[in-house]
Scaffold this active site. Structure first.
Site, PDB file in Angstrom:
ATOM      1  N   MET A   1       0.853  -1.170   0.000  1.00 16.50           N
ATOM      2  CA  MET A   1       0.000   0.000   0.000  1.00 16.50           C
ATOM      3  C   MET A   1       0.903   1.238   0.000  1.00 16.50           C
ATOM      4  O   MET A   1       1.834   1.319   0.780  1.00 16.50           O
ATOM      5  CB  MET A   1      -0.880   0.030   1.248  1.00 16.50           C
ATOM      6  CG  MET A   1      -1.768  -1.179   1.446  1.00 16.50           C
ATOM      7  SD  MET A   1      -2.637  -1.127   3.039  1.00 16.50           S
ATOM      8  CE  MET A   1      -3.969  -0.044   2.606  1.00 16.50           C
ATOM      9  N   ASP A   2       0.578   2.176  -0.856  1.00 15.79           N
ATOM     10  CA  ASP A   2       1.288   3.445  -0.841  1.00 15.79           C
ATOM     11  C   ASP A   2       0.802   4.237   0.372  1.00 15.79           C
ATOM     12  O   ASP A   2      -0.384   4.201   0.707  1.00 15.79           O
ATOM     13  CB  ASP A   2       0.989   4.212  -2.133  1.00 15.79           C
ATOM     14  CG  ASP A   2       1.724   5.529  -2.222  1.00 15.79           C
ATOM     15  OD1 ASP A   2       2.891   5.581  -1.806  1.00 15.79           O
ATOM     16  OD2 ASP A   2       1.125   6.501  -2.707  1.00 15.79           O
ATOM     17  N   LYS A   3       1.714   4.943   1.035  1.00 11.01           N
ATOM     18  CA  LYS A   3       1.328   5.695   2.232  1.00 11.01           C
ATOM     19  C   LYS A   3       0.465   6.900   1.889  1.00 11.01           C
ATOM     20  O   LYS A   3      -0.675   7.008   2.333  1.00 11.01           O
ATOM     21  CB  LYS A   3       2.560   6.137   3.020  1.00 11.01           C
ATOM     22  CG  LYS A   3       2.167   6.818   4.338  1.00 11.01           C
ATOM     23  CD  LYS A   3       3.334   7.542   4.943  1.00 11.01           C
ATOM     24  CE  LYS A   3       3.302   8.905   4.428  1.00 11.01           C
ATOM     25  NZ  LYS A   3       3.789  10.052   4.776  1.00 11.01           N
TER      26      LYS A   3
END
Length: 181
Positions: A1-3
């Site tokens: 997951m991208d932050k």
């Protein structure tokens, strides 16, 4: 997951300002000039903070985005940099021990420290933070419950990423990732 924008709201805000050898107004004028040429979400946070403080600045001349490290530009005929510790090191700008200590404190709080420097020394640090989405903790737990390996990817430094990892119980984080990676 991208932050940024997935785990967090994607709307970072300046939370702290530390000034070294200049006044806050001058630091913000330089910061706004440098960041006005950048499309990075952290640049927008700096520009919004400058607007809130009533700081108007013309864009830096000779602007250059330094991919994954920061930006460089000329303000009133003088070269300045905005970015991370790697950029400062690359340009031969020493980050004094007291400044490095503050950078670590910000990172341990989950904030991203942005350094601003002339060609010789750091003149200020702006700490920027993004708020986690209310649904992130539940989503991460749900993925884990489904036996899906959750990994957070972020361009943030390792300390900042680790603070968020602990807060949200994310099993694994990969930090200092460039968009191309």
């Amino acid at each position: 997951m991208d932050k940024t924008g997935t785990i967090t709201e994607g709307r970072p805000r300046v939370t702290d300002v530390e000034v070294f050898g200049a006044d806050e107004g001058e630091l913000m004028r330089i910061a706004a000039a440098l960041e006005s040429g950048s499309e990075h979400p952290l640049a927008e946070a700096v520009l919004e903070y400058a607007r809130e403080k009533g700081v108007a600045a013309k864009p830096a001349e000779e602007f250059e985005a330094l991919f994954g490290r920061g930006v460089r530009g000329s303000v009133d005929g003088k070269v300045y940099y905005a970015g991370n510790s790697s950029l400062m090191e690359e340009r031969g700008i020493t980050v004094e021990e007291k400044i490095a200590g503050r950078l670590n404190e910000f990172a341990d709080q989950g904030k991203t420290p942005l350094l601003f420097a002339d060609e010789k020394a750091v003149i200020g640090v702006l700490a920027v933070a993004d708020v986690e989405k209310e649904s992130s903790r539940e989503a991460i737990k749900a993925f884990s419950d489904m036996k899906i390996d959750v990994v957070m990817l972020t361009g943030d430094n390792k300390r900042t990423a680790e603070a968020l990892r602990k807060r949200l119980h994310i099993p694994k984080v990969i930090a200092e990732v460039l968009p191309s990676d």
